[in-house]
Motif scaffolding. Sequence first.
Motif, PDB file in Angstrom:
ATOM      1  N   GLN A 108      -1.663  24.701  36.569  1.00 18.31           N
ATOM      2  CA  GLN A 108      -1.802  23.256  36.437  1.00 18.31           C
ATOM      3  C   GLN A 108      -2.832  22.683  37.403  1.00 18.31           C
ATOM      4  N   ALA A 143      -3.082  15.538  35.844  1.00 19.99           N
ATOM      5  CA  ALA A 143      -2.987  15.708  34.390  1.00 19.99           C
ATOM      6  C   ALA A 143      -1.638  15.211  33.896  1.00 19.99           C
ATOM      7  N   ILE A 175      -1.623  16.863  41.249  1.00 16.28           N
ATOM      8  CA  ILE A 175      -2.159  17.219  39.935  1.00 16.28           C
ATOM      9  C   ILE A 175      -2.046  15.979  39.061  1.00 16.28           C
ATOM     10  N   VAL A 223       4.854  27.631  31.200  1.00 16.44           N
ATOM     11  CA  VAL A 223       3.486  27.798  31.689  1.00 16.44           C
ATOM     12  C   VAL A 223       3.409  29.144  32.392  1.00 16.44           C
ATOM     13  N   THR A 260       1.377  15.497  31.896  1.00 14.91           N
ATOM     14  CA  THR A 260       2.068  16.576  31.185  1.00 14.91           C
ATOM     15  C   THR A 260       3.250  16.076  30.369  1.00 14.91           C
TER      16      THR A 260
END
Length: 247
Positions: free
Chosen positions: A189, A131, A129, A142, A133
């Motif tokens: 996510q 992204a 993943i 989450v 964070t």
Amino acid sequence: MNLTLNIWRQAHKDAAGAMHQYHVQDISEDMSFLEMLDLLNEDLNEKGEDPVAFDHDCREGICGSCDLMIDGQAHGPEVTTTCQLHMRSFRDGQEITIEPWRANAFPVVKDLVVDRSAFDRIIQAGGYISANTGSAPEANSVPAPRDKAMRAFNVATCIGCGACVAACPNGSASLFLGAKITHLGELPQGQPERYTRVVDMVAQHDHEGFGGCTNIGECTSACPKEIPLDVISQLNADLRTALRQGK
């Protein structure tokens, strides 16, 4: 226990390999299979012979390094890793054949050691993943449905040992690939890259020379972590959706 071992010996990937026979004596039924090979190598060292090369690391059934084909079965007669296979699964006087994984995508390095870096390249192609964070969030910040969270957790137990590839008549890594894609695809996510991920990872899988899945099911039967076959269905469903969306 006294055993006869037929072991594949190969100096390097371009060398011709052949079976060599060895005899081991006074093997305790409480030894692990790798400890039995350790005793064989100690004997070979004392004789000035080249010890048998085989992969291992944690020896706790966690890392997936101990990849051996034993009497035609990935990791041997029990559904476990080779390091957790004990000699009580065999009988006194038995003849055992030991080979490396047999798959085009896993070339032999030496003897029983194969190069499984194809798995690493599949993960590099999209098994993450990306992204940002920031710092690690609080565990419950989450929200995720419990059933999806548990499914992601269960399939994330795949250790990448390659038993699924070795057991598959087609040399497919679809169970490994499906486990990684399902793991990330079930998490919030993982949604932004869900469909580009599956396209990139499948393309890398095919580029590495793994075969196609024909749903025989040998992969999940050999899997020491009992990854279910339905992760392949999830893989195929995500891939169809991605292709319809033009990813």
